[in-house]
Motif scaffolding. Structure first.
Motif, PDB file in Angstrom:
ATOM      1  N   ASN A  70       5.786   7.172   3.876  1.00  0.00           N
ATOM      2  CA  ASN A  70       4.995   6.000   3.490  1.00  0.00           C
ATOM      3  C   ASN A  70       5.886   4.786   3.226  1.00  0.00           C
ATOM      4  N   THR A  71       7.061   5.037   2.623  1.00  0.00           N
ATOM      5  CA  THR A  71       7.959   3.920   2.340  1.00  0.00           C
ATOM      6  C   THR A  71       8.549   3.347   3.622  1.00  0.00           C
ATOM      7  N   LEU A  72       8.953   4.221   4.536  1.00  0.00           N
ATOM      8  CA  LEU A  72       9.476   3.733   5.815  1.00  0.00           C
ATOM      9  C   LEU A  72       8.397   2.992   6.599  1.00  0.00           C
ATOM     10  N   TRP A  77       6.060  -2.328   8.513  1.00  0.00           N
ATOM     11  CA  TRP A  77       5.037  -3.365   8.550  1.00  0.00           C
ATOM     12  C   TRP A  77       5.503  -4.652   7.883  1.00  0.00           C
ATOM     13  N   MET A  78       6.380  -4.536   6.883  1.00  0.00           N
ATOM     14  CA  MET A  78       6.991  -5.740   6.315  1.00  0.00           C
ATOM     15  C   MET A  78       7.791  -6.474   7.382  1.00  0.00           C
ATOM     16  N   GLY A  79       8.512  -5.686   8.195  1.00  0.00           N
ATOM     17  CA  GLY A  79       9.272  -6.295   9.270  1.00  0.00           C
ATOM     18  C   GLY A  79       8.369  -6.945  10.299  1.00  0.00           C
ATOM     19  N   VAL A  80       7.250  -6.285  10.628  1.00  0.00           N
ATOM     20  CA  VAL A  80       6.292  -6.840  11.582  1.00  0.00           C
ATOM     21  C   VAL A  80       5.770  -8.182  11.102  1.00  0.00           C
ATOM     22  N   ASP A  81       5.520  -8.280   9.799  1.00  0.00           N
ATOM     23  CA  ASP A  81       5.011  -9.520   9.217  1.00  0.00           C
ATOM     24  C   ASP A  81       6.113 -10.537   8.954  1.00  0.00           C
ATOM     25  N   SER A  82       7.349 -10.200   9.399  1.00  0.00           N
ATOM     26  CA  SER A  82       8.511 -11.095   9.242  1.00  0.00           C
ATOM     27  C   SER A  82       8.905 -11.331   7.792  1.00  0.00           C
TER      28      SER A  82
END
Length: 254
Positions: A70-72, A77-82
């Motif tokens: 879940n953390t990975l 998704w944080m990376g996807v959202d920049s």
């Protein structure tokens, strides 16, 4: 002892002969006892190594793979959202969490190390659940150097968050960790303001084959008792709708 040499061809029937035969019997018996003690010592060392390996494997297996996934996933998704700074912080906290979990293979750590492990875990969960969990650590610093077996507090805090606070309508709450020295023991307390448990649930939680006994609770209690004796372990108190307290008792050792 290989230096004990038996006397051969004892044929004399007098006191000297009796003395030699008694010496031979004693030497033979001592050699047998030395071999038995040596074999027992080797067996004891092998069992100690086996127990240490089993303990390390048990500790590593307690690290919830779902939590890692879940953390990975969250970092992805944080990376996807920049949101690169948030992603970097999450990765940093996760790395610290596993560093504290695994360490260098040691089984005994300081109270301070266990509290840092909990703080890192809650930080990561707050990134995932939008800061809904509040952690208060009010353990006196004089308790920080005391030693305890590792990965005791984090699974209990995990229970408090996921099975206590997350079950509330608001899904928000506080976990407070306090501690005190009581005689020759250290007693830590983890208290949450979650949904609490019934008397029957409290009664069942430390039973080995209990259903819904909580993640790792029985295992934690057993590890404490195996390490320190039956006078030590976990004790639960809970009120439905109010929350739960769990006391962790272990010997005060520096």
């Amino acid at each position: 002892d290989e230096n004990l040499i038996e006397i051969e061809d004892v044929a004399a029937k007098d006191e000297i002969g009796d003395l030699m035969r008694n010496y031979n019997r004693m030497a033979s018996r001592i050699k047998t006892l030395v071999k038995i003690v040596y074999k027992n010592k080797i067996h004891e060392q092998e069992m100690t190594v086996a127990r240490q390996k089993a303990e390390l494997l048990a500790l590593r297996s307690q690290i919830n793979p779902h939590f890692l996934y879940n953390t990975l996933d969250m970092i992805y998704w944080m990376g996807v959202d920049s949101k690169t700074l948030d992603a970097a912080e999450a990765a940093k906290e996760l790395a610290r969490f596993y560093m504290l979990s695994l360490g260098h293979g040691e089984m005994i750590v300081s109270v301070q190390n266990e509290l840092e492990h909990v703080r890192t875990y809650v930080n990561i969960q707050n990134m995932r659940f939008e800061g809904r969990f509040h952690l208060v650590i009010a353990v006196p610093e004089e308790l920080y150097p005391y030693k305890m077996i590792k990965i005791i507090l984090q699974p209990l805090v995990e229970n408090a968050l996921l099975h206590g606070i997350r079950e509330k309508d608001t899904e928000e709450g506080t976990v407070t960790i306090t501690g005190r020295k009581q005689g020759n023991d250290v007693v830590l307390c983890i208290q949450d303001d979650g949904v609490g448990m019934t008397g029957e649930q409290v009664e069942q939680i430390l039973k080995k084959h209990a259903v819904d006994s909580g993640y790792g609770v029985w295992n934690i209690h057993e590890r404490l008792q195996l390490s320190y004796g039956t006078a030590y372990g976990l004790e639960f108190f809970s009120v439905p709708g109010k929350g739960t307290r769990v006391f962790i008792r272990f010997p005060a050792s520096l």
